[in-house]
Motif scaffolding. Structure first.
Motif, PDB file in Angstrom:
ATOM      1  N   GLN A 334       8.653 -21.295 -17.655  1.00 41.23           N
ATOM      2  CA  GLN A 334       9.414 -20.072 -17.423  1.00 41.23           C
ATOM      3  C   GLN A 334       8.697 -18.820 -17.912  1.00 41.23           C
ATOM      4  OE1 GLN A 334      11.917 -20.273 -15.388  1.00 41.23           O
ATOM      5  NE2 GLN A 334      11.507 -22.481 -15.421  1.00 41.23           N
ATOM      6  N   SER A 335       7.726 -18.967 -18.820  1.00 44.12           N
ATOM      7  CA  SER A 335       7.020 -17.787 -19.310  1.00 44.12           C
ATOM      8  C   SER A 335       6.251 -17.077 -18.211  1.00 44.12           C
ATOM      9  CB  SER A 335       6.052 -18.192 -20.435  1.00 44.12           C
ATOM     10  OG  SER A 335       5.026 -19.041 -19.941  1.00 44.12           O
ATOM     11  N   ASN A 336       5.872 -17.805 -17.174  1.00 45.11           N
ATOM     12  CA  ASN A 336       5.105 -17.229 -16.077  1.00 45.11           C
ATOM     13  C   ASN A 336       5.970 -16.584 -15.000  1.00 45.11           C
ATOM     14  OD1 ASN A 336       3.407 -20.153 -16.644  1.00 45.11           O
ATOM     15  ND2 ASN A 336       2.305 -18.219 -16.852  1.00 45.11           N
ATOM     16  N   HIS A 337       7.277 -16.875 -14.991  1.00 40.56           N
ATOM     17  CA  HIS A 337       8.097 -16.471 -13.840  1.00 40.56           C
ATOM     18  C   HIS A 337       9.343 -15.649 -14.176  1.00 40.56           C
ATOM     19  CE1 HIS A 337       5.643 -18.796 -11.109  1.00 40.56           C
ATOM     20  NE2 HIS A 337       5.813 -19.873 -11.825  1.00 40.56           N
ATOM     21  N   ILE A 338      10.121 -16.088 -15.166  1.00 41.00           N
ATOM     22  CA  ILE A 338      11.404 -15.436 -15.442  1.00 41.00           C
ATOM     23  C   ILE A 338      11.258 -13.947 -15.752  1.00 41.00           C
ATOM     24  CG2 ILE A 338      13.329 -15.339 -17.086  1.00 41.00           C
ATOM     25  CD1 ILE A 338      13.611 -17.493 -14.950  1.00 41.00           C
ATOM     26  N   PRO A 339      10.224 -13.518 -16.498  1.00 40.78           N
ATOM     27  CA  PRO A 339      10.113 -12.075 -16.768  1.00 40.78           C
ATOM     28  C   PRO A 339       9.595 -11.257 -15.581  1.00 40.78           C
ATOM     29  CG  PRO A 339       9.033 -13.394 -18.489  1.00 40.78           C
ATOM     30  CD  PRO A 339       9.271 -14.294 -17.322  1.00 40.78           C
ATOM     31  N   MET A 340       9.280 -11.909 -14.457  1.00 37.16           N
ATOM     32  CA  MET A 340       8.678 -11.213 -13.329  1.00 37.16           C
ATOM     33  C   MET A 340       9.740 -10.761 -12.324  1.00 37.16           C
ATOM     34  SD  MET A 340       5.649 -11.323 -14.440  1.00 37.16           S
ATOM     35  CE  MET A 340       4.719 -10.663 -13.058  1.00 37.16           C
ATOM     36  N   GLU A 341       9.296 -10.184 -11.201  1.00 33.55           N
ATOM     37  CA  GLU A 341      10.203  -9.680 -10.167  1.00 33.55           C
ATOM     38  C   GLU A 341      10.943 -10.829  -9.496  1.00 33.55           C
ATOM     39  OE1 GLU A 341      11.943  -6.671  -7.772  1.00 33.55           O
ATOM     40  OE2 GLU A 341      10.606  -6.465  -9.500  1.00 33.55           O
ATOM     41  N   ILE A 342      12.254 -10.679  -9.355  1.00 32.63           N
ATOM     42  CA  ILE A 342      13.086 -11.681  -8.684  1.00 32.63           C
ATOM     43  C   ILE A 342      13.924 -10.943  -7.654  1.00 32.63           C
ATOM     44  CG2 ILE A 342      14.912 -13.402  -8.978  1.00 32.63           C
ATOM     45  CD1 ILE A 342      13.867 -13.717 -11.903  1.00 32.63           C
ATOM     46  N   ASP A 343      13.772 -11.311  -6.378  1.00 36.22           N
ATOM     47  CA  ASP A 343      14.359 -10.503  -5.310  1.00 36.22           C
ATOM     48  C   ASP A 343      14.693 -11.391  -4.125  1.00 36.22           C
ATOM     49  OD1 ASP A 343      15.232  -8.333  -3.850  1.00 36.22           O
ATOM     50  OD2 ASP A 343      13.365  -7.205  -4.008  1.00 36.22           O
ATOM     51  N   HIS A 344      15.325 -10.802  -3.125  1.00 42.39           N
ATOM     52  CA  HIS A 344      15.546 -11.488  -1.854  1.00 42.39           C
ATOM     53  C   HIS A 344      14.236 -11.509  -1.067  1.00 42.39           C
ATOM     54  CE1 HIS A 344      19.912 -11.683  -2.363  1.00 42.39           C
ATOM     55  NE2 HIS A 344      19.866 -10.441  -2.820  1.00 42.39           N
ATOM     56  N   ASP A 345      14.208 -12.308  -0.014  1.00 40.78           N
ATOM     57  CA  ASP A 345      12.986 -12.454   0.773  1.00 40.78           C
ATOM     58  C   ASP A 345      12.725 -11.194   1.594  1.00 40.78           C
ATOM     59  OD1 ASP A 345      10.765 -13.398   2.029  1.00 40.78           O
ATOM     60  OD2 ASP A 345      11.753 -15.032   3.097  1.00 40.78           O
ATOM     61  N   THR A 346      11.568 -10.583   1.366  1.00 35.62           N
ATOM     62  CA  THR A 346      11.173  -9.393   2.131  1.00 35.62           C
ATOM     63  C   THR A 346       9.923  -9.658   2.968  1.00 35.62           C
ATOM     64  OG1 THR A 346       9.923  -8.568   0.206  1.00 35.62           O
ATOM     65  CG2 THR A 346      12.202  -7.786   0.476  1.00 35.62           C
ATOM     66  N   ALA A 347       9.581 -10.948   3.127  1.00 30.64           N
ATOM     67  CA  ALA A 347       8.445 -11.358   3.969  1.00 30.64           C
ATOM     68  C   ALA A 347       7.135 -10.687   3.551  1.00 30.64           C
ATOM     69  CB  ALA A 347       8.745 -11.096   5.440  1.00 30.64           C
ATOM     70  N   LEU A 348       6.893 -10.618   2.244  1.00 33.48           N
ATOM     71  CA  LEU A 348       5.654 -10.038   1.748  1.00 33.48           C
ATOM     72  C   LEU A 348       4.457 -10.924   2.115  1.00 33.48           C
ATOM     73  CD1 LEU A 348       6.561  -8.916  -1.882  1.00 33.48           C
ATOM     74  CD2 LEU A 348       5.897  -7.415  -0.003  1.00 33.48           C
ATOM     75  N   PRO A 349       3.274 -10.333   2.275  1.00 35.99           N
ATOM     76  CA  PRO A 349       2.061 -11.143   2.434  1.00 35.99           C
ATOM     77  C   PRO A 349       1.860 -12.042   1.214  1.00 35.99           C
ATOM     78  CG  PRO A 349       1.635  -8.869   3.037  1.00 35.99           C
ATOM     79  CD  PRO A 349       2.999  -8.896   2.412  1.00 35.99           C
ATOM     80  N   TRP A 350       1.065 -13.088   1.389  1.00 29.82           N
ATOM     81  CA  TRP A 350       0.908 -14.139   0.382  1.00 29.82           C
ATOM     82  C   TRP A 350       0.497 -13.601  -0.986  1.00 29.82           C
ATOM     83  CZ3 TRP A 350       2.486 -18.957   0.051  1.00 29.82           C
ATOM     84  CH2 TRP A 350       1.875 -19.837  -0.830  1.00 29.82           C
ATOM     85  N   LEU A 351      -0.527 -12.770  -1.061  1.00 27.70           N
ATOM     86  CA  LEU A 351      -1.016 -12.324  -2.369  1.00 27.70           C
ATOM     87  C   LEU A 351       0.014 -11.487  -3.123  1.00 27.70           C
ATOM     88  CD1 LEU A 351      -4.485 -11.499  -3.584  1.00 27.70           C
ATOM     89  CD2 LEU A 351      -2.776  -9.713  -3.889  1.00 27.70           C
ATOM     90  N   PRO A 352       0.564 -10.423  -2.556  1.00 28.22           N
ATOM     91  CA  PRO A 352       1.578  -9.672  -3.315  1.00 28.22           C
ATOM     92  C   PRO A 352       2.843 -10.481  -3.590  1.00 28.22           C
ATOM     93  CG  PRO A 352       1.323  -8.775  -1.091  1.00 28.22           C
ATOM     94  CD  PRO A 352       0.211  -9.738  -1.303  1.00 28.22           C
TER      95      PRO A 352
END
Length: 445
Positions: A334-352
């Motif tokens: 969870q240290s790698n993910h929970i503090p990061m951006e959490i959103d609905h699907d906006t169809a971003l390109p793979w890298l961003p």
């Protein structure tokens, strides 16, 4: 459904495969009744294929109506072999004027080609052999400590520490096999995955694939990533707290979640939540091979430890190391993910998409071992089939590409990464509470 998707070989199917589509048409095919996606400018009707997809229906279905080019390349080692299965569902292509490859996408694909030329997708078999050997040795040592020195507190605690380490390190090793990053042949990866995940960890490899591949396909995407489908107990990010505050008048006291996380999070994830989920999956999907592997694990464990501890104490020993393993896994994962951006699907390109959901932890020999090289979470998410010992080599190139395109690339000390879990839970809980109070007061008035 297009006839090309049915694998017909008549003239109509050929004509269907050659048809050109616009993005407006493709984006509409994102329903239960019909699902299309795009790979390298080619359009595929996956409506029926999703239920036959080896990675599970959801991981491919999450890209319905979207461009899945980079996700497709990320998950598959042998593209030519996979494309043979795709011919029957190929129904046409995008109109050339509709193909718009963004600079960040093009340069990421060039980076992947560079990694392939550098040999970074080739595993070091000695690395994985030694890792397996050290796990098997510690597994033996955990049993031998109490067998030879008795079950008094000192040998008991040493054995407990050793078997907890075994199970945690098995989590990282099965992760390698599950991502097909050790052997070029899929069958060998699957066989070792069943051995490590099933016989040594007592869990279902199929269940892990079903859950984890979805996470990689759409990390931190609400409604698609099962790792953030936790609103029954926690709210995370900035969007979910607001959504839950407005949706329910009665719910968990999320403003206290940074405190009850220590009681309901790490202690219960493995010994309770995962145990329920994996057995539910096994019986609902009739995954009898997985059940056999799990039963072998339990038979081995109780055969070895019951004569020394007795049945009751053996069960207590089992749940104790499961609880300790759960702490180890939860804090790292969870240290790698929970503090990061959490959103609905906006169809971003793979890298961003991957970078907004992941961060790294500083590299050191201990951090590499303790996290199973998941301290290079960014690189692992971008290249999930890359052997973990090579992630450090591609990291400088990934960082350079991110800097060029203004994509945030975060690296934290291990302690900071752990603390950020609690800080982010506190922030999300307070956001829920303030929204809840304001919204329902406004509705009541």
């Amino acid at each position: 459904m297009g006839k090309g998707a049915q694998g017909e070989s008549n003239g109509v199917a050929v004509k269907r495969q050659l048809e050109e589509f616009t993005w407006d048409v493709v984006k509409e095919k994102n329903t239960r009744e019909e699902k299309w996606l795009v790979i390298d400018g080619e359009v595929y009707n996956i409506t029926r294929w999703v239920n036959r997809h080896p990675g599970g229906p959801k991981v491919i279905g999450h890209y319905a109506g979207q461009d899945a080019t980079d996700a497709f390349r990320a998950f598959h080692n042998d593209l030519n072999a996979v494309k043979k299965y795709m011919k029957p569902i190929h129904i046409g292509s995008l109109k050339k004027c509709q193909i718009d490859v963004k600079p960040v996408e093009q340069e990421f694909r060039e980076l992947r080609e560079t990694a392939e030329k550098m040999g970074l997708f080739k595993p070091n078999y000695l690395f994985f052999f030694l890792h397996m050997f050290h796990i098997l040795f510690l597994d033996w040592a955990a049993w031998a400590t109490m067998y030879y020195f008795g079950t008094s507190w000192i040998p008991y605690l040493i054995s407990l520490a050793l078997i907890t380490t075994v199970e945690a390190q098995c989590s990282w090793l099965q992760h390698d096999f599950g991502h097909l990053s050790v052997f070029r042949k899929t069958r060998l990866n699957h066989a070792l995955h069943y051995f490590v995940m099933g016989m040594m960890e007592g869990a279902s490899p199929s269940w892990w694939n079903h859950m984890h591949y979805q996470h990689h396909a759409k990390p931190n995407v609400m409604g698609k990533d099962p790792d953030v489908r936790i609103e029954a107990l926690f709210v995370v990010g900035d969007k979910m707290p607001v959504q839950m505050a407005k949706k329910y008048k009665k719910s968990m006291p999320y403003n206290w979640q940074n405190y009850y996380f220590f009681l309901l999070g790490p202690p219960l994830l493995f010994p309770v939540y995962f145990q329920v989920l994996l057995f539910k999956y096994i019986f609902s999907r009739k995954a009898w091979m997985d059940l056999l592997m799990v039963m072998i694990f339990f038979a081995k464990f109780f055969y070895l430890y019951t004569p020394m501890l007795g049945l009751g104490h053996a069960i207590a020993f089992y749940f104790t190391f499961r609880c300790l393993e759960s702490h180890w896994f939860t804090w790292v994962a969870q240290s790698n993910h929970i503090p990061m951006e959490i959103d609905h699907d906006t169809a971003l390109p793979w890298l961003p998409l991957q970078l907004q959901a992941t961060c790294n932890v500083e590299q050191s020999f201990f951090n590499d071992w303790f996290t199973g090289h998941l301290n290079f979470q960014i690189e692992h998410h971008l290249f999930p089939t890359m052997p973990r010992h090579n992630l450090v080599k591609i990291a400088p190139l990934v960082k350079s590409l991110c800097e060029k395109h203004g994509v945030s690339y975060q690296v934290k000390p291990l302690g900071t990464a752990f603390a950020d879990i609690v800080r982010s839970l506190k922030h999300s809980g307070e956001l829920w509470y303030s929204t809840y109070q304001a919204y329902h007061e406004a509705v009541a008035s």
